[in-house]
Design an enzyme around this catalytic site. Structure first.
Site, short mmCIF file in Angstrom:
data_model
loop_
_atom_site.label_atom_id
_atom_site.label_comp_id
_atom_site.label_asym_id
_atom_site.label_seq_id
_atom_site.Cartn_x
_atom_site.Cartn_y
_atom_site.Cartn_z
N SER A 232 -41.05 2.37 -65.07
CA SER A 232 -42.21 1.41 -65.71
C SER A 232 -42.39 0.84 -64.87
O SER A 232 -42.13 1.12 -63.85
CB SER A 232 -40.93 0.60 -65.89
OG SER A 232 -42.13 -0.60 -66.92
N TYR A 245 -33.62 -5.75 -65.71
CA TYR A 245 -33.97 -4.81 -66.59
C TYR A 245 -34.81 -3.79 -65.02
O TYR A 245 -34.87 -2.53 -65.17
CB TYR A 245 -34.47 -4.24 -67.73
CG TYR A 245 -35.71 -3.96 -67.70
CD1 TYR A 245 -35.64 -2.83 -68.95
CD2 TYR A 245 -37.04 -3.85 -67.88
CE1 TYR A 245 -36.96 -1.54 -69.39
CE2 TYR A 245 -38.08 -3.00 -67.96
CZ TYR A 245 -37.84 -1.66 -68.58
OH TYR A 245 -38.64 -0.58 -69.38
P1 NAD Z 1 -37.79 1.70 -78.25
O1 NAD Z 1 -37.01 0.73 -78.53
O2 NAD Z 1 -38.68 2.65 -78.68
O3 NAD Z 1 -36.59 3.38 -77.63
C1 NAD Z 1 -36.18 3.03 -76.61
C2 NAD Z 1 -34.91 3.46 -77.28
O4 NAD Z 1 -33.37 3.65 -76.20
C3 NAD Z 1 -34.34 3.49 -78.78
O5 NAD Z 1 -35.10 3.48 -79.45
C4 NAD Z 1 -32.93 3.23 -79.05
O6 NAD Z 1 -32.81 4.79 -79.61
C5 NAD Z 1 -32.44 3.75 -77.07
N1 NAD Z 1 -30.94 3.41 -76.68
C6 NAD Z 1 -30.76 2.21 -76.18
N2 NAD Z 1 -29.78 1.83 -76.13
C7 NAD Z 1 -29.35 3.10 -76.07
C8 NAD Z 1 -28.06 3.21 -76.54
N3 NAD Z 1 -26.91 1.98 -75.76
N4 NAD Z 1 -27.70 3.86 -76.97
C9 NAD Z 1 -27.78 5.17 -77.73
N5 NAD Z 1 -29.69 5.53 -77.39
C10 NAD Z 1 -30.11 3.76 -77.25
O7 NAD Z 1 -38.61 0.82 -76.79
P2 NAD Z 1 -39.81 2.28 -75.81
O8 NAD Z 1 -40.75 1.08 -75.14
O9 NAD Z 1 -40.63 3.16 -76.84
O10 NAD Z 1 -38.59 2.55 -74.57
C11 NAD Z 1 -38.48 3.50 -74.41
C12 NAD Z 1 -38.27 4.47 -72.49
O11 NAD Z 1 -39.84 3.08 -72.61
C13 NAD Z 1 -37.30 2.66 -72.33
O12 NAD Z 1 -36.38 3.20 -70.86
C14 NAD Z 1 -38.00 1.86 -71.38
O13 NAD Z 1 -37.25 1.11 -70.50
C15 NAD Z 1 -39.73 2.63 -71.23
N6 NAD Z 1 -40.81 1.46 -70.97
C16 NAD Z 1 -41.27 0.86 -72.38
C17 NAD Z 1 -42.67 -0.37 -72.18
C18 NAD Z 1 -42.72 -0.97 -73.17
O14 NAD Z 1 -43.56 -1.58 -72.93
N7 NAD Z 1 -42.92 -0.54 -74.54
C19 NAD Z 1 -42.58 -0.10 -71.07
C20 NAD Z 1 -42.00 0.63 -70.01
C21 NAD Z 1 -41.19 1.46 -70.20
#
Ligand code: NAD
Ligand code: MG
Length: 340
Positions: A232, A245
């Site tokens: 991120s 985080y």
């Molecule tokens: P999202 O909610 O769609 O995806 C996160 C996923 O993590 C969930 O769908 C879930 O399936 C999984 N998860 C979390 N805890 C879990 C557990 N204990 N067991 C099994 N599965 C679990 O959101 P996203 O934003 O697409 O997140 C994906 C990645 O992107 C993450 O690593 C997040 O940190 C990163 N990210 C997101 C952003 C943002 O702004 N959305 C920015 C930078 C990084």
């Protein structure tokens, strides 16, 4: 009035994506060879292949909304775009076998759809309560004629992480792309608000699970295989309310670089994706305050949050054989703010 303006409303961006030909896509009709003079070039303003990134997708203000963790993409307003109607493949991952954690929604779903359309078989992991989102992804992968394997379970458990890899390897008949994408993000105004249990939850999901999954997967990875982590912009520019985080994302960026050095000589590449603010369930299930959510992405030079679909091709590029000199790299996509 343009066609886009006529469609109007919050779904504008999605509709525009669905009807716009993809630049350079093999499905785009190519003019037959001709001896006639070429037609005058179209003005950029009217070219169907050019889209203004500032107006391509919804921008703030958004409606406040909250869902119980881990949230569902299907219940978000507006619904995120994961490339369901827009991503077109060209055989870049033909015959490859991928495991993606958090493959039900967000970046993981966008990668799953893109990988399948590029010719890969795909196993997705997700938390059991995300079954409705996961079903949609499984159907989309199967629609491409690819194998789609659903393996729900809690990544905070080491035994499950090992089982996840074994099940994926056995169902796919091998493994050569591992995407550690699942993540836990909860906003807390003060470090004093973070309990040991919450801190542990974040560490287990974001740091331990990739460690366990990579250890289980490594014996199966042949030269040419890849590991991809989702880090991120928080790794480089942490927000005050994401104390726990943000440090896990710094750790992710760091393991990508150490592991790339360790596994480079074995022919296994390790890279990362660093998103900025992306419109996903993580943000509406505790990841952002309501105040931040209403203005989400508005502070970036593009003036809006990114959609998962806009990052899909980065995961493809990092997995594809054509990107074979990239290892230990972190590719960003953050709308102009943030690093790298
Ligand atoms: P999202 O909610 O769609 O995806 C996160 C996923 O993590 C969930 O769908 C879930 O399936 C999984 N998860 C979390 N805890 C879990 C557990 N204990 N067991 C099994 N599965 C679990 O959101 P996203 O934003 O697409 O997140 C994906 C990645 O992107 C993450 O690593 C997040 O940190 C990163 N990210 C997101 C952003 C943002 O702004 N959305 C920015 C930078 C990084
Ligand atoms: Mg989800």
């Amino acid at each position: 009035m343009t066609r886009r303006k006529l469609i109007g409303g919050i779904g504008t961006g999605l509709a525009a994506v669905a009807i716009s030909p993809v630049l350079g896509s093999p499905a785009t009709p190519q003019p037959a060879a001709t001896t006639q003079a070429p037609a005058a070039p179209q003005s950029p303003a009217t070219s169907p292949n050019l889209q203004d990134p500032t107006t391509k997708y919804p921008k703030p203000p958004f409606n406040g909304q909250t869902q119980p963790w881990p949230g569902l993409a299907a219940k978000m307003d507006p619904r995120p775009d994961h490339g369901e109607t827009s991503y077109r493949g060209s055989g870049r991952l033909s015959g490859r076998k991928a495991l993606i954690t958090g493959g039900d929604s967000g970046m993981g779903r966008a990668a799953a759809i893109a990988f399948a359309r590029e010719g890969a078989d795909v196993a997705i992991n997700y938390y059991p309560t995300e079954e409705p989102d996961a079903r949609e992804v499984i159907e989309l992968i199967r629609a491409e004629g690819r194998k789609a394997i659903a393996i729900p379970g809690d990544l905070r458990e080491e035994a499950f992480c090992r089982k996840l890899v074994e099940e994926a390897v056995s169902a796919l008949g091998g493994l050569d792309i591992v995407v550690n994408n699942a993540g836990r993000q909860q906003s807390h105004a003060s470090i004093l608000d973070i309990s040991t249990e919450q801190f542990d939850w974040t560490m287990k999901t974001n740091i331990y699970a990739p460690f366990w999954i990579i250890k289980a997967a490594l014996p199966h990875l042949q030269p040419g295989s890849v590991i991809i982590g989702t880090t991120s912009e928080q790794a480089y520019d942490p927000s005050p309310d994401l104390y726990d985080y943000a440090q896990t994302k710094a750790a992710t960026m760091n393991y990508i670089k150490s592991l790339a050095k360790q596994l480079g000589p074995k022919g296994i590449r390790v890279n990362g994706v660093a998103p900025g603010p992306i419109w996903t369930p993580l943000q509406v299930s505790g990841g952002a305050t309501q105040e931040k959510l209403k203005k989400f992405g508005g502070q970036t030079p593009l003036g809006r949050p990114g959609q998962p679909a806009e990052l899909a091709s980065i995961y493809v590029q990092l997995a594809a054989e054509s990107g074979s000199y990239a290892t230990g790299q972190v590719y960003g996509s953050s709308g102009g703010a943030g690093q790298p």
